[in-house]
Design a protein around this motif. Structure first.
Motif, PDB file in Angstrom:
ATOM      1  N   ASN A 179       2.087 -10.591  -2.707  1.00 21.84           N
ATOM      2  CA  ASN A 179       1.296  -9.019  -3.193  1.00 21.84           C
ATOM      3  C   ASN A 179       2.225  -7.802  -2.972  1.00 21.84           C
ATOM      4  O   ASN A 179       1.827  -7.054  -4.480  1.00 21.84           O
ATOM      5  CB  ASN A 179       0.558  -9.041  -1.851  1.00 21.84           C
ATOM      6  CG  ASN A 179      -0.497  -7.443  -2.268  1.00 21.84           C
ATOM      7  OD1 ASN A 179      -1.026  -7.374  -2.892  1.00 21.84           O
ATOM      8  ND2 ASN A 179      -0.815  -6.860  -1.221  1.00 21.84           N
ATOM      9  N   MET A 180       3.500  -7.704  -2.614  1.00 21.54           N
ATOM     10  CA  MET A 180       4.419  -6.290  -2.569  1.00 21.54           C
ATOM     11  C   MET A 180       4.911  -6.853  -4.175  1.00 21.54           C
ATOM     12  O   MET A 180       4.871  -6.127  -4.840  1.00 21.54           O
ATOM     13  CB  MET A 180       5.297  -7.224  -1.305  1.00 21.54           C
ATOM     14  CG  MET A 180       6.187  -5.387  -1.036  1.00 21.54           C
ATOM     15  SD  MET A 180       6.775  -6.504   0.759  1.00 21.54           S
ATOM     16  CE  MET A 180       8.474  -6.601   0.145  1.00 21.54           C
ATOM     17  N   VAL A 181       5.597  -7.982  -3.977  1.00 21.03           N
ATOM     18  CA  VAL A 181       6.255  -8.356  -5.697  1.00 21.03           C
ATOM     19  C   VAL A 181       5.541  -7.473  -6.732  1.00 21.03           C
ATOM     20  O   VAL A 181       5.781  -6.966  -7.329  1.00 21.03           O
ATOM     21  CB  VAL A 181       6.841  -9.507  -5.266  1.00 21.03           C
ATOM     22  CG1 VAL A 181       7.730  -9.880  -7.268  1.00 21.03           C
ATOM     23  CG2 VAL A 181       7.294 -10.063  -4.492  1.00 21.03           C
ATOM     24  N   ILE A 182       3.842  -8.097  -6.539  1.00 21.61           N
ATOM     25  CA  ILE A 182       3.080  -8.114  -8.274  1.00 21.61           C
ATOM     26  C   ILE A 182       2.782  -6.676  -8.360  1.00 21.61           C
ATOM     27  O   ILE A 182       2.885  -6.051  -8.433  1.00 21.61           O
ATOM     28  CB  ILE A 182       1.857  -8.637  -7.730  1.00 21.61           C
ATOM     29  CG1 ILE A 182       2.172 -10.324  -7.687  1.00 21.61           C
ATOM     30  CG2 ILE A 182       0.474  -8.481  -8.494  1.00 21.61           C
ATOM     31  CD1 ILE A 182       2.211 -10.314  -8.879  1.00 21.61           C
ATOM     32  N   THR A 183       2.888  -6.215  -6.803  1.00 21.54           N
ATOM     33  CA  THR A 183       2.462  -4.607  -6.504  1.00 21.54           C
ATOM     34  C   THR A 183       3.441  -3.627  -7.375  1.00 21.54           C
ATOM     35  O   THR A 183       3.372  -2.523  -7.475  1.00 21.54           O
ATOM     36  CB  THR A 183       1.703  -4.179  -5.012  1.00 21.54           C
ATOM     37  OG1 THR A 183       1.804  -4.552  -4.568  1.00 21.54           O
ATOM     38  CG2 THR A 183       1.785  -2.474  -5.394  1.00 21.54           C
ATOM     39  N   GLY A 184       5.388  -4.585  -6.977  1.00 28.34           N
ATOM     40  CA  GLY A 184       6.157  -3.500  -6.606  1.00 28.34           C
ATOM     41  C   GLY A 184       6.547  -3.571  -8.693  1.00 28.34           C
ATOM     42  O   GLY A 184       6.768  -2.732  -9.706  1.00 28.34           O
ATOM     43  N   GLY A 185       5.624  -4.889  -8.981  1.00 26.92           N
ATOM     44  CA  GLY A 185       6.149  -5.411 -10.487  1.00 26.92           C
ATOM     45  C   GLY A 185       4.932  -4.323 -11.280  1.00 26.92           C
ATOM     46  O   GLY A 185       6.001  -3.787 -11.961  1.00 26.92           O
ATOM     47  N   LEU A 186       4.128  -4.033 -10.995  1.00 25.28           N
ATOM     48  CA  LEU A 186       3.051  -3.861 -11.815  1.00 25.28           C
ATOM     49  C   LEU A 186       3.521  -1.775 -11.994  1.00 25.28           C
ATOM     50  O   LEU A 186       2.791  -1.118 -12.756  1.00 25.28           O
ATOM     51  CB  LEU A 186       1.636  -3.469 -11.238  1.00 25.28           C
ATOM     52  CG  LEU A 186       0.777  -4.670 -11.312  1.00 25.28           C
ATOM     53  CD1 LEU A 186      -0.436  -4.918 -11.107  1.00 25.28           C
ATOM     54  CD2 LEU A 186       0.728  -4.770 -12.639  1.00 25.28           C
ATOM     55  N   LEU A 192       0.717  -1.245   0.048  1.00 26.62           N
ATOM     56  CA  LEU A 192       0.232   0.181   0.239  1.00 26.62           C
ATOM     57  C   LEU A 192       0.838   1.286  -0.335  1.00 26.62           C
ATOM     58  O   LEU A 192       0.519   2.544  -1.206  1.00 26.62           O
ATOM     59  CB  LEU A 192      -1.055   0.201   1.233  1.00 26.62           C
ATOM     60  CG  LEU A 192      -1.862   1.017   1.044  1.00 26.62           C
ATOM     61  CD1 LEU A 192      -2.790   1.244  -0.116  1.00 26.62           C
ATOM     62  CD2 LEU A 192      -2.103   1.245   2.703  1.00 26.62           C
ATOM     63  N   LEU A 193       2.027   1.243   0.812  1.00 28.57           N
ATOM     64  CA  LEU A 193       2.800   2.147   0.798  1.00 28.57           C
ATOM     65  C   LEU A 193       3.295   2.716  -0.564  1.00 28.57           C
ATOM     66  O   LEU A 193       3.575   3.932  -0.952  1.00 28.57           O
ATOM     67  CB  LEU A 193       3.798   2.145   2.319  1.00 28.57           C
ATOM     68  CG  LEU A 193       3.458   1.806   3.395  1.00 28.57           C
ATOM     69  CD1 LEU A 193       4.504   1.229   4.447  1.00 28.57           C
ATOM     70  CD2 LEU A 193       2.706   3.329   4.211  1.00 28.57           C
ATOM     71  N   MET A 194       3.636   1.420  -1.361  1.00 24.88           N
ATOM     72  CA  MET A 194       4.538   1.871  -2.611  1.00 24.88           C
ATOM     73  C   MET A 194       3.242   2.636  -3.526  1.00 24.88           C
ATOM     74  O   MET A 194       3.419   3.067  -3.921  1.00 24.88           O
ATOM     75  CB  MET A 194       4.853   0.327  -3.065  1.00 24.88           C
ATOM     76  CG  MET A 194       6.161  -0.100  -2.417  1.00 24.88           C
ATOM     77  SD  MET A 194       6.720  -1.465  -3.053  1.00 24.88           S
ATOM     78  CE  MET A 194       5.421  -3.129  -3.632  1.00 24.88           C
ATOM     79  N   VAL A 195       1.494   2.342  -3.026  1.00 29.71           N
ATOM     80  CA  VAL A 195       1.314   2.388  -3.612  1.00 29.71           C
ATOM     81  C   VAL A 195       1.041   4.364  -3.882  1.00 29.71           C
ATOM     82  O   VAL A 195       0.460   4.830  -5.162  1.00 29.71           O
ATOM     83  CB  VAL A 195      -0.320   2.085  -3.966  1.00 29.71           C
ATOM     84  CG1 VAL A 195      -1.244   2.226  -4.878  1.00 29.71           C
ATOM     85  CG2 VAL A 195      -0.243   1.012  -4.392  1.00 29.71           C
TER      86      VAL A 195
END
Lengths: 354, 171
Positions: free
Chosen positions: A337-344, A175-178
């Motif tokens: 979830n973290m890896v997917i979010t970072g990749g996106l 969430l913080l990455m988003v």
């Protein structure tokens, strides 16, 4: 002038602190009433209906009863720690309220007053720090009781809270990455008139929700007070208002963790389907603030209801199931979830080209 | 005196008093609790230097996780003063000597060091998370990555130690 303090800010913050603290106490009081009513509805009963109309004075009666009970301190317990336990539980429960934005701002006496006690730029980490302190109240209380079952309850609570804190933190990193900020105010600001974060981080929200249940020691994670195994858990030896503090702290935790969840994932004080900026211009800042506060409150009440709904629907876990869920399912899911979010996010920055 | 100065002295006295409490208290539980107070006082110092991230990480990691585990162990082992076997006299003597050596080293290091006075400017943003991240991933990226390898090896070590010996488990 020895202490150069802006007295207006001081008074402003003091009033806000008193309002938030007493507000959360009253809400915690009435969540006990709500819990009993929800339980009654789910179990096809009537619930408390004797004190006042619809039993509305029941929490007051309960509080009075707790105050008038005899205070018992076990003979062989460390008296200081025995009293410190519930105090710490209460203190840490209340402290989370400091960083939650309860509304945008109000304009009183020609001053813009922000409805957040402290807009620290590490807001969500502060919440984590306070939550990780919360375990001390339970541990110290359980140990000072000098009772095997209390100690077992305290140990269970401590290991459970430590385990689920990890998954909670990992689920929030995505969430913080988003959002790109740690401040709760900025997070809510980013959700105003945009998509709420729940649509960007559904998996993160699910993990966070489960962990919030575990952190609040609510069913299905209430092994710390599993009465059929441990008498009463960590508060077996407590009586009177010290017991009341532990029970109260649980409800305050529920209320404030609902507030955190709403702020993180459900737009905080954002009024859905309404352009808040426009609204504030049309009907004035103060009225908009009141509407926003009501909206936030409505969302929080929904989450409180969810807590109760789950409690009276689902039986509690076995201890190994609880640990397996935390370490073998939630943490890998959160990492995924973290890896997917970072990749996106990287892909998006690259305009969707590999 | 400014507010920050009063806070500085308050936190310093609190930290030193609590640190003395760690050593002096008879019960290990109180030692652990005093240590938690020390961490809080140090975090307060970080906040005074506007290093909020460091402050809160100090609380989360040390006061929130490590000390909980300490307390866990102390409570489960139920350490008492009389349960501890009396130490050998030579061992005590060796302890005193090594402690004094450490003190000499620290004092000489402090005496040799030039007077570092980092001015704490108001609104300094050096400790905020954005600047910290920038510095960590540009200037100090190699030490950062190496320390992550160190952590990984520590995790592997913990798993190896914590793994049950299958033959022993069968017995």
């Amino acid at each position: 002038m020895i202490l150069a303090i802006d007295w207006m800010v001081f008074i402003e913050k003091l009033v806000l602190i008193i309002a938030v603290v007493s507000g959360s106490l009253v809400i915690a009081m009435y969540s006990t009433y709500m819990e009993r009513k929800v339980a009654a509805v789910l179990q096809d009963r009537r619930g408390p209906n004797r004190a006042g109309p619809f039993g509305i004075l029941q929490p007051l009666a309960d509080g009075l009863k707790l105050f008038f009970k005899e205070e018992i301190i076990p003979n062989f317990s460390s008296k200081f720690l025995f009293i410190l336990g519930p105090c710490l539980a209460m203190l840490t429960a209340m402290m989370v309220g400091a960083v939650i934005p309860w509304g945008n701002k109000v304009n009183l006496f020609g001053r813009d007053i922000s409805l957040q006690i402290a807009d620290v730029n590490i807001g969500i980490l502060y919440v984590f720090g306070v939550v990780s302190m919360g375990v001390y109240g339970i541990m110290i209380g359980g140990w000072a009781s000098n009772n095997k079952f209390s100690l077992f309850g305290a140990m269970r609570a401590a290991s459970q809270i430590i385990s689920y804190e990890l998954a909670m933190g990992l689920s929030l990193i995505a969430l913080l990455m988003v959002t790109g900020t740690l401040s709760l105010k900025d997070m809510v600001g980013g959700q105003m008139d945009h998509w709420w974060n729940i649509f960007k981080q559904p998996l993160g929200f699910l993990i966070f929700l489960i962990c919030a249940f575990a952190e609040c020691n609510r069913t299905p994670f209430d092994l710390a007070e599993a009465e059929n195994e441990l008498v009463g858990g960590y508060h077996t030896e407590y009586s009177s208002m010290k017991l009341g503090f532990y029970l109260f702290a649980e409800y305050i935790n529920m209320f404030l963790s609902s507030a955190v969840m709403v702020s993180l994932f459900f737009g905080g004080y954002d009024i859905p389907f309404v352009n808040d900026m426009h609204l504030a211009q049309n009907i004035g800042t103060n009225w908009a603030a009141i509407l926003q506060g009501l909206c936030l409150f409505g969302k929080i009440v929904f989450f409180l209801f969810l807590f109760m709904w789950v409690r009276w629907t689902i039986p509690r876990f076995r201890y190994d199931q609880l640990m397996n869920l935390g370490w073998k399912i939630l943490i890998p899911l959160a990492l995924f979830n973290m890896v997917i979010t970072g990749g996106l996010i990287l892909l998006k920055q690259n305009h969707w080209h590999f | 005196m400014e507010v920050t100065e009063i806070l500085f002295w308050f936190l310093s006295v609190l930290a030193i008093a609590a640190a003395a409490g760690v050593v002096l208290s008879k019960s290990p539980i109180y030692s652990v609790l005093c240590l938690i107070v020390v961490f809080f006082a140090i975090s307060g110092h970080y906040v005074l230097m506007n290093a909020q991230f460091l402050a809160i990480v100090n609380i989360i990691v040390y006061a929130g996780a490590i000390m909980v585990l300490f307390l866990f162990v102390v409570m489960l082992m139920n350490l008492n003063a009389d349960a501890e076997p009396p130490k050998n006299v030579y061992l005590k003597f060796a302890g005193v000597i090594s402690g004094m050596c450490l003190m000499v080293v620290i004092i000489s290091a402090l005496a040799q060091s030039y007077d570092i006075k980092v001015p704490i400017t108001k609104g300094s943003s050096i400790g905020l998370i954005k600047n910290l991240g920038n510095t960590l991933f540009t200037t100090y990226v190699i030490p950062f990555e190496i320390s992550s390898v160190l952590f990984l090896s520590a995790i592997v070590g913990a798993v190896v130690i914590g793994k049950k010996d299958e033959q022993k488990a069968n017995l």
